[in-house]
Design a protein around this motif. Structure first.
Motif, PDB file in Angstrom:
ATOM      1  N   ASP A 148       0.818  -1.212   0.000  1.00 17.28           N
ATOM      2  CA  ASP A 148       0.000   0.000   0.000  1.00 17.28           C
ATOM      3  C   ASP A 148       0.856   1.268   0.000  1.00 17.28           C
ATOM      4  OD1 ASP A 148       1.026  -0.219   2.538  1.00 17.28           O
ATOM      5  OD2 ASP A 148      -0.884   0.105   3.577  1.00 17.28           O
ATOM      6  N   PHE A 185      -5.918  -5.980  -0.435  1.00 13.84           N
ATOM      7  CA  PHE A 185      -6.533  -4.720  -0.861  1.00 13.84           C
ATOM      8  C   PHE A 185      -7.885  -4.466  -0.211  1.00 13.84           C
ATOM      9  CE2 PHE A 185      -7.465  -8.071  -3.935  1.00 13.84           C
ATOM     10  CZ  PHE A 185      -8.852  -8.012  -4.045  1.00 13.84           C
ATOM     11  N   LYS A 187      -8.657  -3.279   2.608  1.00 10.48           N
ATOM     12  CA  LYS A 187      -8.713  -1.975   3.282  1.00 10.48           C
ATOM     13  C   LYS A 187      -9.204  -0.896   2.320  1.00 10.48           C
ATOM     14  CE  LYS A 187      -5.827   1.371   5.757  1.00 10.48           C
ATOM     15  NZ  LYS A 187      -4.467   1.711   6.241  1.00 10.48           N
ATOM     16  N   ARG A 188      -8.828  -1.010   1.049  1.00  8.49           N
ATOM     17  CA  ARG A 188      -9.261  -0.017   0.064  1.00  8.49           C
ATOM     18  C   ARG A 188     -10.769  -0.111  -0.199  1.00  8.49           C
ATOM     19  NH1 ARG A 188      -6.514  -0.131  -5.323  1.00  8.49           N
ATOM     20  NH2 ARG A 188      -7.037   2.095  -5.342  1.00  8.49           N
ATOM     21  N   PHE A 192     -10.637   2.428   4.292  1.00 12.81           N
ATOM     22  CA  PHE A 192      -9.476   3.081   3.694  1.00 12.81           C
ATOM     23  C   PHE A 192      -8.782   4.028   4.663  1.00 12.81           C
ATOM     24  CE2 PHE A 192      -7.674   6.388   0.759  1.00 12.81           C
ATOM     25  CZ  PHE A 192      -6.621   5.599   0.304  1.00 12.81           C
ATOM     26  N   THR A 193      -9.547   4.846   5.352  1.00 14.21           N
ATOM     27  CA  THR A 193      -8.943   5.793   6.299  1.00 14.21           C
ATOM     28  C   THR A 193      -9.180   5.400   7.749  1.00 14.21           C
ATOM     29  OG1 THR A 193     -10.894   7.232   6.384  1.00 14.21           O
ATOM     30  CG2 THR A 193      -9.267   7.682   4.653  1.00 14.21           C
ATOM     31  N   GLN A 198     -14.363   3.754   1.610  1.00 15.66           N
ATOM     32  CA  GLN A 198     -13.716   3.140   0.446  1.00 15.66           C
ATOM     33  C   GLN A 198     -12.726   4.134  -0.165  1.00 15.66           C
ATOM     34  OE1 GLN A 198     -15.774   2.046  -3.632  1.00 15.66           O
ATOM     35  NE2 GLN A 198     -16.073   0.359  -2.176  1.00 15.66           N
ATOM     36  N   ASP A 199     -11.657   3.603  -0.744  1.00 13.75           N
ATOM     37  CA  ASP A 199     -10.672   4.437  -1.414  1.00 13.75           C
ATOM     38  C   ASP A 199     -11.365   5.176  -2.568  1.00 13.75           C
ATOM     39  OD1 ASP A 199      -8.600   5.558  -2.856  1.00 13.75           O
ATOM     40  OD2 ASP A 199      -7.357   3.761  -2.850  1.00 13.75           O
ATOM     41  N   SER A 201     -10.220   6.731  -4.958  1.00  6.56           N
ATOM     42  CA  SER A 201      -9.547   6.647  -6.256  1.00  6.56           C
ATOM     43  C   SER A 201      -9.921   5.382  -7.021  1.00  6.56           C
ATOM     44  CB  SER A 201      -8.017   6.695  -6.065  1.00  6.56           C
ATOM     45  OG  SER A 201      -7.529   5.491  -5.513  1.00  6.56           O
ATOM     46  N   LEU A 202     -10.563   4.432  -6.364  1.00  8.99           N
ATOM     47  CA  LEU A 202     -10.981   3.201  -7.039  1.00  8.99           C
ATOM     48  C   LEU A 202     -12.160   3.483  -7.966  1.00  8.99           C
ATOM     49  CD1 LEU A 202     -11.088   0.171  -4.546  1.00  8.99           C
ATOM     50  CD2 LEU A 202     -10.086   0.168  -6.833  1.00  8.99           C
ATOM     51  N   GLY A 249      -2.636  -0.640  -3.467  1.00  8.36           N
ATOM     52  CA  GLY A 249      -2.410   0.787  -3.313  1.00  8.36           C
ATOM     53  C   GLY A 249      -1.114   1.241  -3.956  1.00  8.36           C
TER      54      GLY A 249
END
Length: 309
Positions: A148, A185, A187-188, A192-193, A198-199, A201-202, A249
């Motif tokens: 990540d 992945f 966590k994304r 994510f935070t 969710q991330d 950027s996905l 990540g």
């Protein structure tokens, strides 16, 4: 021995006299192994990478642990595969040329052939490495780049090995074949935070597909690192990254940096793959020089997983 001296002692055709035809022996044996399990192509490429980043390309990752403290026992290496394939190739080579060819060189040849058998570039590898006799789990934890890590972090991990940012973005494309476990992945997708998010950027549609397979807590399932062409060595990886459809990540972040992002976009348009293939060959050769033991340093092990006193 200085790094420059070590590099100078690696050479193309190192075994031409001492073990003629060894590279053909390795490739022939691997062809049979890959016909039974095509997933090992990505496995052997990853095996070489994980070995080179800890103590250099010295086959220390192959060493079995006496008390669960070897490199292979570190968390990032628990999903590494291909040990048995390297041992099988080594046994074939030993039958022809006992105690001549190092496990480290066989790993480098195997990574090259894994790329070749995945329709990737065919390139020569330098040989002349010798095997290390130290394998430390703690060193694997501190030297292997995190899945990540952002571009800054990844560039730093590579710089420690005298590899450039370009080497980093090029070698990351090894992920054009192979798979990642959901845990790499998740966590994304779900946290994510740390706030159950969710991330952003996905790609949303892609994230939905991933979530359908990778439910929270799923530790068994895997997804292809390059969903476009998962078993073919091509620029599908870069197209996935550019489309915000990278799993890890460390891959996803490449598109956001001005320098690595420019390279990613360039590679998505490399339709004949000439530039990508040429760059990948150069970066693999560069990585294959990291921390090598040559000359009288190290040893030649008869069995890759067993210490020699």
């Amino acid at each position: 021995m200085a790094a420059g001296e070590a590099r100078a002692q690696l050479q193309y055709g190192f075994y031409n006299t001492s073990c003629p035809g060894v590279e053909e022996v390795v490739r022939s044996e691997l062809k049979g192994i890959f016909s039974n399990d095509t997933t090992l192509r990505a496995g052997l490429l990853r095996l070489h990478f994980h070995d080179c980043f800890v103590r250099g390309c010295d086959a220390s990752l192959m060493l079995n642990s006496h008390n669960a403290t070897a490199e292979k026992d570190a968390d990032p290496n628990l999903t590494v595969r291909g040990y048995e394939a390297i041992e099988a190739v080594k046994a074939k080579v030993e039958a022809t040329c006992p105690l001549v060819v190092s496990c480290a060189d066989i790993m480098a040849m195997a990574a090259r052939d894994a790329v070749y058998f995945s329709d990737g570039p065919e390139y020569e590898v330098e040989t002349g490495r010798r095997d290390g006799n130290v394998s430390n789990m703690a060193e694997a934890l501190t030297n292997l780049p995190p899945s990540d890590g952002n571009v800054t972090v990844m560039t730093q991990y590579f710089a420690v090995k005298n590899l450039t940012m370009k080497d980093m973005v090029v070698l990351s494309a090894a992920h054009t074949i192979g798979v990642a476990h959901c845990t790499s992945f998740s966590k994304r997708l779900y946290n994510f935070t740390g706030d159950g998010d969710q991330d952003p950027s996905l790609d949303p549609a892609f994230a939905k597909q991933l979530a359908a397979v990778c439910k929270p807590g799923n530790v068994a399932s895997v997804e292809p690192l390059d969903a476009l062409t998962p078993v073919k060595f091509d620029n599908g990886y870069y197209k996935s990254v550019a489309a915000h459809q990278a799993l890890l990540g460390s891959d996803a972040g490449l598109i956001d940096d001005s320098l690595t992002g420019a390279y990613v976009r360039l590679m998505t348009n490399d339709t004949n793959l000439d530039t990508f293939f040429a760059d990948f060959a150069v970066s693999m050769i560069n990585m294959g020089r990291v921390g090598v033991l040559t000359g009288t340093d190290g040893q030649i092990r008869p069995t890759c997983g067993i210490y020699v006193d």
